[in-house]
Design a protein around this motif. Structure first.
Motif, PDB file in Angstrom:
ATOM      1  N   ASP A 177       4.837  -0.559  -7.286  1.00 40.78           N
ATOM      2  CA  ASP A 177       4.830   0.371  -8.412  1.00 40.78           C
ATOM      3  C   ASP A 177       6.286   0.726  -8.731  1.00 40.78           C
ATOM      4  OD1 ASP A 177       4.598   2.439 -10.222  1.00 40.78           O
ATOM      5  OD2 ASP A 177       3.436   3.740  -8.902  1.00 40.78           O
ATOM      6  N   PRO A 178       6.813   0.271  -9.854  1.00 42.13           N
ATOM      7  CA  PRO A 178       8.223   0.536 -10.166  1.00 42.13           C
ATOM      8  C   PRO A 178       8.567   2.029 -10.205  1.00 42.13           C
ATOM      9  CG  PRO A 178       7.342  -1.121 -11.647  1.00 42.13           C
ATOM     10  CD  PRO A 178       6.185  -0.583 -10.852  1.00 42.13           C
ATOM     11  N   LYS A 179       7.643   2.873 -10.683  1.00 37.97           N
ATOM     12  CA  LYS A 179       7.913   4.312 -10.729  1.00 37.97           C
ATOM     13  C   LYS A 179       8.047   4.879  -9.311  1.00 37.97           C
ATOM     14  CE  LYS A 179       5.724   5.193 -15.155  1.00 37.97           C
ATOM     15  NZ  LYS A 179       4.635   5.867 -15.848  1.00 37.97           N
ATOM     16  N   ARG A 180       7.186   4.413  -8.420  1.00 44.59           N
ATOM     17  CA  ARG A 180       7.244   4.878  -7.028  1.00 44.59           C
ATOM     18  C   ARG A 180       8.541   4.410  -6.367  1.00 44.59           C
ATOM     19  NH1 ARG A 180       4.888   2.869  -1.817  1.00 44.59           N
ATOM     20  NH2 ARG A 180       4.828   4.699  -0.508  1.00 44.59           N
ATOM     21  N   ALA A 181       8.912   3.179  -6.619  1.00 44.65           N
ATOM     22  CA  ALA A 181      10.143   2.640  -6.049  1.00 44.65           C
ATOM     23  C   ALA A 181      11.352   3.435  -6.535  1.00 44.65           C
ATOM     24  CB  ALA A 181      10.290   1.168  -6.411  1.00 44.65           C
ATOM     25  N   LYS A 182      11.333   3.829  -7.812  1.00 44.48           N
ATOM     26  CA  LYS A 182      12.433   4.618  -8.354  1.00 44.48           C
ATOM     27  C   LYS A 182      12.504   5.982  -7.667  1.00 44.48           C
ATOM     28  CE  LYS A 182      14.337   6.396 -12.649  1.00 44.48           C
ATOM     29  NZ  LYS A 182      14.181   6.541 -14.086  1.00 44.48           N
ATOM     30  N   ARG A 183      11.356   6.623  -7.467  1.00 51.17           N
ATOM     31  CA  ARG A 183      11.338   7.927  -6.783  1.00 51.17           C
ATOM     32  C   ARG A 183      11.858   7.790  -5.356  1.00 51.17           C
ATOM     33  NH1 ARG A 183       6.221   8.158  -9.195  1.00 51.17           N
ATOM     34  NH2 ARG A 183       5.252   7.748  -7.182  1.00 51.17           N
ATOM     35  N   GLN A 184      11.472   6.721  -4.676  1.00 49.34           N
ATOM     36  CA  GLN A 184      11.941   6.502  -3.313  1.00 49.34           C
ATOM     37  C   GLN A 184      13.447   6.304  -3.276  1.00 49.34           C
ATOM     38  OE1 GLN A 184       9.334   3.215  -2.312  1.00 49.34           O
ATOM     39  NE2 GLN A 184       8.210   4.512  -0.872  1.00 49.34           N
TER      40      GLN A 184
END
Length: 74
Positions: free
Chosen positions: A15-22
């Motif tokens: 999930d690109p959004k999750r990766a960005k948050r991480q």
């Protein structure tokens, strides 16, 4: 017949959004660690998190804070 979900590519985040948050959490953690290390040498060094800001949008707030700190009497 039931289909299996497609396999995730190990080279791509699920999930690109999750990766960005991480990644952002990692940056904040590293910045906090650096501030703590600098604080041991200079107690005036502190970490400030500008909530809701990102790499580009934080610049005006950070500059304003830097000016405030710079003009304070020693």
């Amino acid at each position: 017949m039931k289909r299996s979900p497609p396999k995730a590519d190990p080279n791509q985040p699920v999930d690109p959004k999750r990766a960005k948050r991480q990644a952002q959490r990692t940056m904040v953690t590293k910045a906090r660690d650096l501030a703590a290390q600098l604080h041991t040498e200079n107690p005036a060094a502190n970490f400030i998190l500008f909530e809701g800001k990102h790499h580009g949008s934080v610049i005006p707030d950070a500059m304003a804070k830097a000016v405030d700190v710079a003009i304070q009497p020693q």
